[in-house]
Design an enzyme around this catalytic site. Structure first.
Site, PDB file in Angstrom:
ATOM      1  N   ASP A  16       0.859  -1.183   0.000  1.00 44.36           N
ATOM      2  CA  ASP A  16       0.000   0.000   0.000  1.00 44.36           C
ATOM      3  C   ASP A  16       0.898   1.236   0.000  1.00 44.36           C
ATOM      4  OD1 ASP A  16      -2.240   1.530   0.107  1.00 44.36           O
ATOM      5  OD2 ASP A  16      -2.806   1.035   2.155  1.00 44.36           O
ATOM      6  N   GLU A  93      -6.297   4.776  -9.306  1.00 40.99           N
ATOM      7  CA  GLU A  93      -7.562   5.303  -8.798  1.00 40.99           C
ATOM      8  C   GLU A  93      -8.170   6.395  -9.671  1.00 40.99           C
ATOM      9  OE1 GLU A  93      -9.550   6.306  -4.523  1.00 40.99           O
ATOM     10  OE2 GLU A  93      -7.654   5.268  -4.721  1.00 40.99           O
ATOM     11  N   LYS A 129      -9.443   1.640  -9.813  1.00 44.61           N
ATOM     12  CA  LYS A 129     -10.018   1.823  -8.474  1.00 44.61           C
ATOM     13  C   LYS A 129     -11.162   2.824  -8.522  1.00 44.61           C
ATOM     14  CE  LYS A 129      -7.411   1.788  -4.370  1.00 44.61           C
ATOM     15  NZ  LYS A 129      -6.240   2.215  -3.599  1.00 44.61           N
ATOM     16  N   THR A 153     -12.982   0.590  -3.871  1.00 45.06           N
ATOM     17  CA  THR A 153     -12.349   1.125  -2.676  1.00 45.06           C
ATOM     18  C   THR A 153     -13.368   1.887  -1.826  1.00 45.06           C
ATOM     19  OG1 THR A 153     -10.424   2.374  -1.902  1.00 45.06           O
ATOM     20  CG2 THR A 153     -11.575   3.264  -3.820  1.00 45.06           C
ATOM     21  N   PHE A 175     -12.056  -1.156   4.210  1.00 43.80           N
ATOM     22  CA  PHE A 175     -11.093  -0.342   4.960  1.00 43.80           C
ATOM     23  C   PHE A 175     -11.156  -0.654   6.449  1.00 43.80           C
ATOM     24  CE2 PHE A 175      -9.950   3.596   2.210  1.00 43.80           C
ATOM     25  CZ  PHE A 175      -9.572   2.766   1.175  1.00 43.80           C
TER      26      PHE A 175
END
Length: 316
Positions: A16, A93, A129, A153, A175
């Protein structure tokens, strides 16, 4: 054996970070980025050429949209560099400001894929994403039909997870740590035992639901606050972990037990839930944590994209 190696026996590890040196160090299978990580990496001298090349590209091709194209190219440039050092996929993303815009999200995804293909990188190595809004779900459904894989996400609830799986999304990223943050504040607690951590429980529930009802969508636990959360989800399809926690796992010796299992999930007492737009919106609305964290996450990613744009303006 250290716990990083032990964890790899049960779960695919994803880095990440947008920092290529960190990815080289830990040799994960996949990597993921977001506007906050790219913004952080853009401040490192070593990565300035990736920014400068994108600025030149934006100026030469963009016209009035030079700034927007430059940002798009920055994300692709970082993705390209990351793909040189990992065997798997990189997540790129879509602008968080498109979280409620299906057509805008599709357009941005196609721009990313076109730029990657221009660089000789096949779409199979890219995950687009998207925020797990209803509009994000619709965009993912369309992209997956085109063979463009999606990573959903800003996911905080089972309703979001079910909608994404029904849409055929390749991957979801619930998350964990942000769920914990909300509950600590709401319940006035300093900490939770790892097996009672609200983020861990949320991902475990999604994992069991997916495996019990035979969804192909993979689950990638994300946004961890501590190593205990990570270890409590050993057995999850994938886990995306920050360099700081990867280092802690590497420095810790000991066996890692598999906590999540598709076989055990089959025995879970769960009922199948149908999710359409109305029920999706209601389920998210009824979950105060999911409502607040989804909105906050979109705002913060958008804020960091704006900061990145200001950085670019100074170079153009």
């Amino acid at each position: 054996m250290n716990k990083f190696e032990g964890l790899k026996k049960h779960t695919v590890i994803v880095a990440d970070t947008g920092e290529i040196d960190e990815i080289k160090k830990y040799k994960p299978t996949d990597a993921t980025t977001n506007p906050s990580l790219i913004l952080k990496a853009s401040e490192i001298e070593e990565y300035k050429p990736l920014i400068e090349e994108a600025v030149q590209y934006g100026k030469s091709k963009g016209g009035q949209k030079a700034k927007e194209l430059t940002i798009t190219k920055i994300f692709v440039n970082f993705g390209k560099e990351i793909l040189k050092v990992i065997p798997g996929r990189v997540s790129t993303e879509v602008d968080a400001r498109l979280s409620f815009d299906v057509e805008g999200s599709l357009k941005k995804a196609h721009e990313y894929i076109a730029l990657y293909e221009e660089a000789g990188i096949p779409k199979e190595r890219i995950l687009i994403k998207l925020a797990s809004t209803w509009e994000g779900v619709l965009a993912a459904s369309e992209l997956e039909k085109e063979g463009i894989h999606c990573n959903m996400t800003l996911m905080f609830s089972l309703g979001q997870a079910i909608a994404c799986a029904e849409a055929g999304a390749t991957l979801i990223s619930p998350f964990v740590g942000r769920i914990l943050d909300w509950y600590k504040k709401a319940e006035g607690k300093e900490s939770y035992p790892a097996d009672e951590d609200p983020g861990v429980l949320s991902v475990t529930n999604i994992f069991n639901y997916y495996k019990k009802f035979g969804y192909n969508t993979q689950i990638m636990g994300a946004s961890f606050r501590n190593v205990d959360e990570v270890l409590e989800l050993a057995g999850c399809d994938l886990l995306t972990i920050s360099p700081k926690l990867l280092q802690e796992l590497t420095d810790s010796e000991g066996a890692v037990a598999q906590k999540l299992s598709a076989d055990r999930a089959q025995k879970a007492e769960l009922e199948k839930i149908g999710v359409d737009e109305k029920s999706f919106r209601w389920m998210v609305n009824e979950d105060a944590m999911a409502t607040e964290k989804l909105a906050e996450g979109i705002r913060n990613f958008a804020k960091d994209t704006v900061k990145l744009e200001k950085l670019i303006e100074g170079l153009m």
